[in-house]
Design a protein around this motif. Structure first.
Motif, short mmCIF file in Angstrom:
data_model
loop_
_atom_site.label_atom_id
_atom_site.label_comp_id
_atom_site.label_asym_id
_atom_site.label_seq_id
_atom_site.Cartn_x
_atom_site.Cartn_y
_atom_site.Cartn_z
N SER A 69 0.78 -14.72 22.66
CA SER A 69 -0.41 -13.87 22.70
C SER A 69 -0.98 -13.60 21.32
O SER A 69 -1.88 -12.77 21.16
CB SER A 69 -0.07 -12.52 23.37
OG SER A 69 0.44 -12.70 24.67
N ALA A 70 -0.44 -14.29 20.32
CA ALA A 70 -0.82 -14.01 18.94
C ALA A 70 -1.82 -15.03 18.41
O ALA A 70 -1.88 -16.17 18.84
CB ALA A 70 0.41 -14.00 18.05
N SER A 71 -2.61 -14.55 17.46
CA SER A 71 -3.52 -15.43 16.73
C SER A 71 -3.41 -15.10 15.25
O SER A 71 -2.81 -14.10 14.88
CB SER A 71 -4.97 -15.24 17.21
OG SER A 71 -5.38 -13.89 17.02
N ASN A 72 -3.94 -15.93 14.41
CA ASN A 72 -3.95 -15.82 12.94
C ASN A 72 -2.57 -15.57 12.36
O ASN A 72 -2.43 -14.90 11.35
CB ASN A 72 -4.94 -14.73 12.47
CG ASN A 72 -4.47 -13.29 12.68
OD1 ASN A 72 -4.07 -12.91 13.77
ND2 ASN A 72 -4.52 -12.49 11.62
N TYR A 73 -1.50 -16.13 13.02
CA TYR A 73 -0.17 -15.94 12.47
C TYR A 73 0.17 -16.97 11.39
O TYR A 73 1.24 -16.94 10.81
CB TYR A 73 0.90 -15.97 13.56
CG TYR A 73 0.88 -17.20 14.45
CD1 TYR A 73 1.37 -18.42 14.01
CD2 TYR A 73 0.36 -17.12 15.74
CE1 TYR A 73 1.34 -19.53 14.82
CE2 TYR A 73 0.34 -18.23 16.56
CZ TYR A 73 0.83 -19.42 16.11
OH TYR A 73 0.80 -20.52 16.92
N GLY A 74 -0.74 -17.86 11.12
CA GLY A 74 -0.48 -18.88 10.12
C GLY A 74 -0.67 -18.40 8.69
O GLY A 74 -0.25 -19.06 7.75
N SER A 75 -1.32 -17.26 8.51
CA SER A 75 -1.54 -16.75 7.16
C SER A 75 -1.69 -15.24 7.24
O SER A 75 -1.95 -14.67 8.29
CB SER A 75 -2.81 -17.37 6.56
OG SER A 75 -3.94 -17.04 7.36
N GLY A 76 -1.53 -14.59 6.10
CA GLY A 76 -1.71 -13.15 6.04
C GLY A 76 -0.44 -12.40 6.36
O GLY A 76 0.57 -12.97 6.78
N GLU A 77 -0.51 -11.09 6.18
CA GLU A 77 0.64 -10.22 6.37
C GLU A 77 0.61 -9.50 7.71
O GLU A 77 1.37 -8.57 7.93
CB GLU A 77 0.70 -9.19 5.24
CG GLU A 77 0.73 -9.80 3.84
CD GLU A 77 2.03 -10.55 3.58
OE1 GLU A 77 3.10 -10.01 3.88
OE2 GLU A 77 1.96 -11.69 3.07
#
Length: 299
Positions: A69-77
């Motif tokens: 259910s996650a998105s944008n887990y490739g970058s950021g904190e």
């Protein structure tokens, strides 16, 4: 009076020259670094290994459930979770009838994931950190890190495992909060089903969709074709429509897709008065108000 002589700074203590003394010296420094200041700390290696292994297994299971259910887990904190469910029950007037209805809703929340990406200072700099396989290669492989730690000398391993267990427990709490937020939608579905004696299916992002006809797009809403938010989409210079950035290539331009809410009529009353109300069923107080309203309509 003669001037005082300046004292020479002592500097760092000299390290032992003898090999075995040097090894002992380094281990003693490591022991002091990892020693816990808490009272009644359990340094038992067997028990801590057992508990850490159990936590790692549970964390891996929860991670597998929430990451879909996650998105944008490739970058950021941080990571953004998306859930689909039913957040409100509305009362509307339809001709000479009063209807209680609900419709699918999509909501997002953001969670900090620093603990999944970086070691805390009290664990860092001792072992080489390994990362998970793609597409989760930004996430630390804590199972591999734990196995590497077991090769430490027992004098170092005892306090090191205490620190590691504390960190793995904090990850467990974080993942638990993420999963709890996701399953809220299921609890709301169960409330509606029980209250209205009906059956609802968890909405799917692939259901009830159509091409978007809005030239301005839908801002922060996610496209159901490429999962990007609409403001990321390019605008077609001829039609003015937003186009999927992921699927546009020469000769194949796909328009973005939007959700068409499917309205579920939960209950219907023959009532010619005008009565409109919205119940946010995310809280127990709103659920209680909805039940009171139904009791009034049934009386």
């Amino acid at each position: 009076m003669p001037p005082r002589k300046k004292r020479k700074s002592a500097g760092a203590p000299k390290e032992p020259e003898e090999p075995l003394d040097f090894v002992t010296h380094i281990r003693e420094k490591a022991q002091k670094r990892f020693a816990s200041r808490r009272k009644n700390v359990n340094y038992d290696i067997e028990q801590n290994v057992r508990e850490i292994r159990a936590l790692l297994n549970i964390n891996a299971e929860i991670f597998g459930r929430v990451i879909d259910s996650a998105s944008n887990y490739g970058s950021g904190e941080s990571v953004t979770l998306t859930r689909h469910g039913f957040d409100v029950v509305k009362v509307r007037q339809s001709g000479e009838s009063t209807e209680f209805i609900t419709e699918p809703a999509c909501s997002e929340d953001t969670f900090p994931i620093n603990a999944l990406l970086h070691l805390p200072d009290n664990l860092n700099g001792v072992l080489v950190v390994q990362y998970q396989a793609a597409p989760f290669n930004n996430f630390i492989d804590y199972n591999a890190f734990f196995r590497s730690a077991l090769m430490l000398h027992d004098d170092i391993l005892e306090p090191f495992l205490v620190k590691l267990k504390d960190h793995v427990e904090s990850i467990h709490v974080l993942l638990g909060e993420m999963e709890s937020w996701l399953v809220e939608s299921q609890r709301k579905i169960e409330f509606i089903e029980t209250t209205f004696d009906t059956k609802l299916e968890t909405p799917s992002p692939d259901q009830e969709v159509s091409d978007c006809n809005c030239p301005s797009g839908h801002g922060f809403t996610r496209c159901l074709r490429c999962s990007e938010k609409f403001y990321h989409h390019t605008r077609d210079t001829i039609s003015g429509h937003r186009l999927c950035c992921q699927f546009n290539y020469p000769g194949h331009k796909f328009r973005c897709k939007k959700r068409v809410p499917k309205i579920h009529i939960l209950k219907k009353y023959d009532h010619d008065g005008k009565f409109e109300k919205t119940f946010q069923i995310t809280t127990e107080s709103e659920q209680a108000k909805l039940k009171k309203c139904l009791e009034y309509m049934d009386s």
